[in-house]
Design a protein around this motif. Structure first.
Motif, PDB file in Angstrom:
ATOM      1  N   GLN A   8       0.837  -1.054  -0.062  1.00  0.00           N
ATOM      2  CA  GLN A   8       0.055  -0.073   0.191  1.00  0.00           C
ATOM      3  C   GLN A   8       0.741   1.336   0.096  1.00  0.00           C
ATOM      4  OE1 GLN A   8      -2.708   0.095   2.974  1.00  0.00           O
ATOM      5  NE2 GLN A   8      -3.807   1.952   2.700  1.00  0.00           N
ATOM      6  N   ASN A   9       2.045   1.212   0.597  1.00  0.00           N
ATOM      7  CA  ASN A   9       2.830   2.472   0.810  1.00  0.00           C
ATOM      8  C   ASN A   9       4.010   2.296   0.135  1.00  0.00           C
ATOM      9  OD1 ASN A   9       0.957   3.957   2.444  1.00  0.00           O
ATOM     10  ND2 ASN A   9       1.566   2.247   4.255  1.00  0.00           N
ATOM     11  N   ASP A  55      -0.344   8.103  -3.801  1.00  0.00           N
ATOM     12  CA  ASP A  55      -0.059   9.611  -3.476  1.00  0.00           C
ATOM     13  C   ASP A  55       1.221   9.732  -2.773  1.00  0.00           C
ATOM     14  OD1 ASP A  55      -0.760  12.173  -2.678  1.00  0.00           O
ATOM     15  OD2 ASP A  55      -2.308  11.868  -1.146  1.00  0.00           O
ATOM     16  N   ALA A  56       1.971  10.362  -3.363  1.00  0.00           N
ATOM     17  CA  ALA A  56       3.228  10.625  -2.973  1.00  0.00           C
ATOM     18  C   ALA A  56       3.523  12.070  -2.097  1.00  0.00           C
ATOM     19  CB  ALA A  56       4.090  10.890  -3.994  1.00  0.00           C
ATOM     20  N   SER A  57       2.406  12.461  -1.515  1.00  0.00           N
ATOM     21  CA  SER A  57       2.566  13.565  -0.497  1.00  0.00           C
ATOM     22  C   SER A  57       3.210  13.312   0.869  1.00  0.00           C
ATOM     23  CB  SER A  57       0.830  14.342  -0.352  1.00  0.00           C
ATOM     24  OG  SER A  57       0.368  13.208   0.302  1.00  0.00           O
ATOM     25  N   GLY A  58       3.873  14.156   1.430  1.00  0.00           N
ATOM     26  CA  GLY A  58       4.393  13.738   2.560  1.00  0.00           C
ATOM     27  C   GLY A  58       5.970  13.104   2.563  1.00  0.00           C
ATOM     28  N   PRO A  59       6.554  12.714   3.635  1.00  0.00           N
ATOM     29  CA  PRO A  59       7.870  12.348   3.531  1.00  0.00           C
ATOM     30  C   PRO A  59       7.927  11.046   2.787  1.00  0.00           C
ATOM     31  CG  PRO A  59       7.131  12.571   5.648  1.00  0.00           C
ATOM     32  CD  PRO A  59       5.987  12.718   5.079  1.00  0.00           C
ATOM     33  N   LEU A  60       8.983  10.781   2.004  1.00  0.00           N
ATOM     34  CA  LEU A  60       9.199   9.685   1.277  1.00  0.00           C
ATOM     35  C   LEU A  60      10.668   9.091   1.398  1.00  0.00           C
ATOM     36  CD1 LEU A  60       7.768  10.828  -2.418  1.00  0.00           C
ATOM     37  CD2 LEU A  60       6.558   9.459  -0.733  1.00  0.00           C
ATOM     38  N   ALA A  61      10.623   7.949   1.782  1.00  0.00           N
ATOM     39  CA  ALA A  61      12.010   6.919   1.756  1.00  0.00           C
ATOM     40  C   ALA A  61      12.321   6.620   0.222  1.00  0.00           C
ATOM     41  CB  ALA A  61      12.066   5.962   2.680  1.00  0.00           C
ATOM     42  N   THR A  77       9.091   4.562  -0.339  1.00  0.00           N
ATOM     43  CA  THR A  77       8.237   4.504   0.522  1.00  0.00           C
ATOM     44  C   THR A  77       7.693   5.361   1.034  1.00  0.00           C
ATOM     45  OG1 THR A  77       9.701   2.193   0.888  1.00  0.00           O
ATOM     46  CG2 THR A  77       8.051   2.631   2.738  1.00  0.00           C
ATOM     47  N   ARG A  78       6.418   5.409   1.258  1.00  0.00           N
ATOM     48  CA  ARG A  78       5.417   6.688   1.685  1.00  0.00           C
ATOM     49  C   ARG A  78       5.526   6.316   3.363  1.00  0.00           C
ATOM     50  NH1 ARG A  78       0.220   7.110  -0.830  1.00  0.00           N
ATOM     51  NH2 ARG A  78       0.005   4.953   0.224  1.00  0.00           N
ATOM     52  N   GLY A  79       5.682   7.413   4.171  1.00  0.00           N
ATOM     53  CA  GLY A  79       5.626   7.628   5.552  1.00  0.00           C
ATOM     54  C   GLY A  79       6.794   8.069   6.242  1.00  0.00           C
ATOM     55  N   GLU A 101      14.258  11.023   1.799  1.00  0.00           N
ATOM     56  CA  GLU A 101      15.184  10.380   2.425  1.00  0.00           C
ATOM     57  C   GLU A 101      15.893   9.431   1.509  1.00  0.00           C
ATOM     58  OE1 GLU A 101      15.642   7.730   5.971  1.00  0.00           O
ATOM     59  OE2 GLU A 101      15.158   9.692   6.735  1.00  0.00           O
ATOM     60  N   VAL A 102      17.034   9.755   0.597  1.00  0.00           N
ATOM     61  CA  VAL A 102      17.446   8.863  -0.510  1.00  0.00           C
ATOM     62  C   VAL A 102      18.676   7.986   0.022  1.00  0.00           C
ATOM     63  CG1 VAL A 102      18.329   8.883  -2.808  1.00  0.00           C
ATOM     64  CG2 VAL A 102      16.729  10.822  -2.019  1.00  0.00           C
ATOM     65  N   THR A 103      18.658   6.725  -0.091  1.00  0.00           N
ATOM     66  CA  THR A 103      19.756   5.736   0.068  1.00  0.00           C
ATOM     67  C   THR A 103      20.038   5.480  -1.315  1.00  0.00           C
ATOM     68  OG1 THR A 103      18.322   4.016   0.451  1.00  0.00           O
ATOM     69  CG2 THR A 103      19.229   5.405   2.128  1.00  0.00           C
ATOM     70  N   LEU A 104      21.319   5.043  -1.584  1.00  0.00           N
ATOM     71  CA  LEU A 104      21.865   4.612  -2.894  1.00  0.00           C
ATOM     72  C   LEU A 104      22.523   3.405  -2.728  1.00  0.00           C
ATOM     73  CD1 LEU A 104      22.819   8.199  -3.859  1.00  0.00           C
ATOM     74  CD2 LEU A 104      21.039   7.007  -5.243  1.00  0.00           C
TER      75      LEU A 104
END
Length: 202
Positions: A8-9, A55-61, A77-79, A101-104
């Protein structure tokens, strides 16, 4: 660009190198703060909303996996994570700005999928005849055969030749090694090319 819902997220986006080239983005640009990358991300989020209602509103990982032959896999990932909650500020944010918050992660594993086992046999014989490799791991995953190879000791010529042969018989896949190890079935753990050539004639 292919988008798939994982939960879902959480969604997975697969970008080919052609997708990046069309937008004038180099692979190394993906971890730079440049407008082209922000435009690409906005485009991905619009497509995710249109196709999946994500819906990509709010913080995303955001996790970005670079795959050598295939392109890039982006997991969104949303949340809120705990680190984001503690790092929150009271500044007003534009609604169009994504908190990311991006991790590579970079994977050098070469991975190709084959519909028929006959194709796996054929490409294995070609690889052995060309003296490119006799190694490799063979998996079964969702009705397909997956051959994976570790990079050839930074020998770019051999790696390119290996990828060119694999591409004649199979398709580059956007799977990550972690997904394959968790959900796929390991058939041959090492020396798959030599093993296949020993037991099957092309």
């Amino acid at each position: 660009m292919k988008i798939e819902r994982l939960s879902q997220n959480k969604i997975k986006i697969f970008l080919t190198f052609d997708d990046l080239l069309e937008r004038g983005i180099q692979k190394d640009d993906m971890w730079r703060e440049i407008p082209k990358v922000h435009e690409l991300f906005s485009e991905m989020m619009d497509q995710a909303y249109n196709e999946l209602g994500f819906d990509a509103s709010g913080p995303l990982a955001v996790e970005v996996f670079a795959l050598p032959a295939q392109g890039m896999v982006v997991i969104v990932t949303r949340g809120k994570s705990e680190s984001q909650q503690s790092a929150d500020t009271e500044e007003d944010q534009d609604e169009d700005v994504y908190e990311m918050e991006v991790t590579l992660e970079h994977s050098d594993v070469i991975m190709y999928a084959f519909r028929d086992f006959e194709d796996v046999i054929s490409v294995s014989h070609q690889l052995l005849q060309a003296k490119l490799t006799e190694d490799g791991r063979l998996y079964s995953y969702r009705g397909k055969w997956i051959l994976t190879f570790d990079p050839v000791n930074s020998d770019q010529g051999r790696t390119a030749a290996l990828i060119a042969l694999l591409a004649e018989y199979g398709d580059a896949t956007s799977l990550t090694t972690a997904v394959l190890e968790e959900y796929g079935k390991l058939i041959m753990a090492s020396g798959a090319v030599a093993e296949i050539c020993t037991h099957f004639q092309s």
